[in-house]
Scaffold this motif. Structure first.
Motif, PDB file in Angstrom:
ATOM      1  N   LYS A 195       0.832  -1.201   0.000  1.00  0.00           N
ATOM      2  CA  LYS A 195       0.000   0.000   0.000  1.00  0.00           C
ATOM      3  C   LYS A 195       0.869   1.255   0.000  1.00  0.00           C
ATOM      4  O   LYS A 195       0.627   2.187  -0.768  1.00  0.00           O
ATOM      5  CB  LYS A 195      -0.926  -0.009   1.219  1.00  0.00           C
ATOM      6  CG  LYS A 195      -1.893   1.173   1.296  1.00  0.00           C
ATOM      7  CD  LYS A 195      -2.854   0.978   2.466  1.00  0.00           C
ATOM      8  CE  LYS A 195      -3.885   2.116   2.525  1.00  0.00           C
ATOM      9  NZ  LYS A 195      -3.237   3.402   2.874  1.00  0.00           N
ATOM     10  N   GLN A 238      -3.789   0.313  -8.050  1.00  0.00           N
ATOM     11  CA  GLN A 238      -3.730   1.531  -7.247  1.00  0.00           C
ATOM     12  C   GLN A 238      -3.696   2.777  -8.133  1.00  0.00           C
ATOM     13  O   GLN A 238      -4.319   3.796  -7.808  1.00  0.00           O
ATOM     14  CB  GLN A 238      -2.503   1.495  -6.329  1.00  0.00           C
ATOM     15  CG  GLN A 238      -2.556   0.378  -5.291  1.00  0.00           C
ATOM     16  CD  GLN A 238      -1.471   0.492  -4.247  1.00  0.00           C
ATOM     17  OE1 GLN A 238      -1.401   1.483  -3.507  1.00  0.00           O
ATOM     18  NE2 GLN A 238      -0.597  -0.503  -4.165  1.00  0.00           N
ATOM     19  N   GLY A 266       2.606   1.759  -3.377  1.00  0.00           N
ATOM     20  CA  GLY A 266       1.677   2.273  -4.375  1.00  0.00           C
ATOM     21  C   GLY A 266       1.355   3.741  -4.165  1.00  0.00           C
ATOM     22  O   GLY A 266       1.242   4.517  -5.124  1.00  0.00           O
ATOM     23  N   GLU A 267       1.214   4.153  -2.909  1.00  0.00           N
ATOM     24  CA  GLU A 267       0.917   5.552  -2.604  1.00  0.00           C
ATOM     25  C   GLU A 267       2.070   6.459  -3.024  1.00  0.00           C
ATOM     26  O   GLU A 267       1.847   7.564  -3.545  1.00  0.00           O
ATOM     27  CB  GLU A 267       0.630   5.709  -1.111  1.00  0.00           C
ATOM     28  CG  GLU A 267      -0.691   5.093  -0.673  1.00  0.00           C
ATOM     29  CD  GLU A 267      -0.859   5.107   0.839  1.00  0.00           C
ATOM     30  OE1 GLU A 267       0.145   5.345   1.551  1.00  0.00           O
ATOM     31  OE2 GLU A 267      -1.990   4.863   1.315  1.00  0.00           O
TER      32      GLU A 267
END
Length: 516
Positions: free
Chosen positions: A108, A142, A111-112
């Motif tokens: 996560k 994402q 991807g951010e």
């Protein structure tokens, strides 16, 4: 970086968001479905046998192949032993050459970071080089959620993307597709294609080339993975066969590379070893057609902005034990997949993870941990016949069969099945006590009442039926070997062998063993 690697008082744990490292069903259930896909099995058989034959040919040309394997294994073990030091050295070298280094704990966060970097450019379309790391973190999903379109440019990855499919092989993601299926996908999904497109490889390749050319020329942002990163110089390397990678690495203004922290090499000279090991093991080539190396940014040459995202996503947790350290040596050549009889029949989708095949069976549980006995990844260590072919071809000598056995042991110790646990415990007690074993063998003949046709037990009672439903179980003999050995028939055979001069050792009788 210390947050990524943990401290002695706070050892690293498996990440909460693992991306595409966990499927939604066990390997056994998924494989049961794919085993009946006759087209896929034909495709896999032809492709894997072709690649393994090419590999064997080019390796036979090298007299020091085993020495190269030892060298590659040693270098990667050194990386695992000095990971914090080498990561800091790599970060300093990249920064000194005008690059930017970002750290991501899990899928996560990685991807951010990439999404935010793309947004800063103001672009909504990016081109991508084939990358296991970006597939692992689910980057395309994402980016899509953020309104950014990511176009795969590797031919096999493009086929998978246009077919709304999932990769099934580390090196050849669309290995489960044949030419007819690819033609149908192109006609349906590609503009400017129609029924006149044939199944000839040259025509299919030309169609993809025309489709991608405009996107290459217009792209301002490219995203890549990395085969290797050199701590000494900050150099990042991509090896490929099509040239799409070179286009992505040179034309856009911004290049974002996503790299697992285990992809490091200590020195630039280490390329000498791995650029011999990787092409021969993966594609069966003496050298791959395109090898791209870059260090930071260079005025007037290539992208103006370079970012590299270093991804943990369970790797530091894997470093905490011997199996994990060995699995992280993997250079993603896929040689183990191409010789695995289980992968050839079940296909890559059955593993649920981005990493299929034998290496995926040991790497994935190390990266994600095993939450419970019902975790789909808990079944992966059993996705093997333990034939050992994977170890024989691994260019960095990862002992996958031994790792699989140890993972099976750990799984049972942590999540022991109730019924099987009691049965195995009783069996262990029986095997470990001579007197109990002797008494049990005397009762084995009772199993003859369960005998079916052709000397086989066709159905055991209750939950034991699961064994006989899928296995041929022989009817027990009328007497044990020791009882037979005391018979006249055995004595006659023994006397005959003595007369012929055949050496022998007389086994202990049951009474002698009980006396002990």
């Amino acid at each position: 970086m210390s947050i990524l690697l943990g401290t002695p008082s706070m050892p690293p744990r498996a990440p909460k968001d693992v991306g595409h490292l966990r499927g939604d069903r066990s390997f056994q259930k998924a494989a049961h479905v794919d085993l009946y896909n006759a087209t896929q099995r034909r495709n896999l058989h032809k492709a894997t046998h072709t690649i393994r034959a090419k590999r064997a040919n080019v390796i036979s040309e090298i007299d020091d192949w085993e020495d190269l394997r030892e060298a590659g294994s040693g270098i990667k073990r050194d990386v695992m032993a000095r990971m914090p030091e080498l990561l800091e050295q790599f970060e300093a070298a990249v920064t000194a050459r005008g690059g930017h280094v970002h750290w991501a704990r899990d899928a996560k966060e990685a991807g951010e970071i990439v999404t935010e970097l793309v947004k800063e450019t103001g672009e909504t379309n990016v081109v991508k080089i084939k990358s296991m790391a970006t597939m692992e973190i689910g980057l395309n999903d994402q980016l899509r959620d953020a309104g950014i379109s990511a176009r795969e440019t590797d031919l096999a990855e493009l086929i998978v993307q246009l077919g709304h499919d999932r990769p099934s092989h580390i090196l050849v993601p669309a290995i489960h597709r044949n030419r007819a299926e690819i033609r149908d996908i192109f006609i349906k999904e590609m503009p400017h294609t129609d029924d006149s497109l044939s199944t000839e490889p040259a025509e299919l390749a030309e169609a993809s080339r025309l489709f991608l050319r405009k996107q290459f020329m217009e792209a301002k942002v490219a995203i890549s993975g990395a085969n290797f990163g050199v701590a000494e110089t900050g150099t990042v390397a991509i090896v490929e066969s099509e040239g799409n990678g070179r286009m992505c690495l040179t034309l856009p203004e911004t290049l974002i590379s996503v790299m697992g922290i285990e992809k490091l090499l200590p020195t630039y000279e280490d390329f000498e070893v791995f650029l011999q090991l990787l092409p021969r093991s993966s594609t069966g080539e003496r050298m791959n057609p395109y090898t791209s190396l870059w260090s930071g940014v260079t005025e007037g040459d290539g992208p103006k902005n370079f970012h590299i995202v270093l991804v943990d996503n369970g790797r530091t947790a894997a470093l905490s034990n011997e199996i994990g350290r060995e699995a992280l040596k993997c250079i993603r050549c896929s040689a183990c997949l191409n010789v695995c009889p289980v992968y050839e029949r079940a296909g890559g989708h059955a593993y649920g993870s981005t990493y299929p095949g034998p290496i995926g069976a040991i790497l994935t549980p190390q990266l994600t941990g095993i939450d419970s006995a019902h975790d789909p990844n808990a079944s992966l260590p059993y996705a093997s016949s333990l034939c050992g072919a994977c170890f024989e071809v691994c260019p960095v000598r990862i002992d996958i069969p031994s790792a699989l056995l140890e993972l099976r042991h750990q799984k049972i110790e942590s999540h022991k099945p109730k019924i099987e646990g009691v049965i195995m415990g009783a069996m262990g007690l029986t095997f470990g006590n001579q007197m109990i074993w002797s008494n049990v063998t005397k009762m084995v003949a009772l199993g003859r009442v369960l005998g079916g046709f052709n000397g086989k037990i066709t159905h055991l009672p209750s939950f034991l039926a699961g064994w006989t439903d899928i296995r041929d179980t022989a009817v027990p003999p009328k007497k044990s070997f020791r009882k037979w050995f005391n018979s006249d028939e055995a004595k006659d055979l023994l006397a005959k062998s003595r007369a012929e001069g055949i050496p022998h050792t007389t086994p202990k009788t049951e009474s002698q063993e009980e006396a002990q």
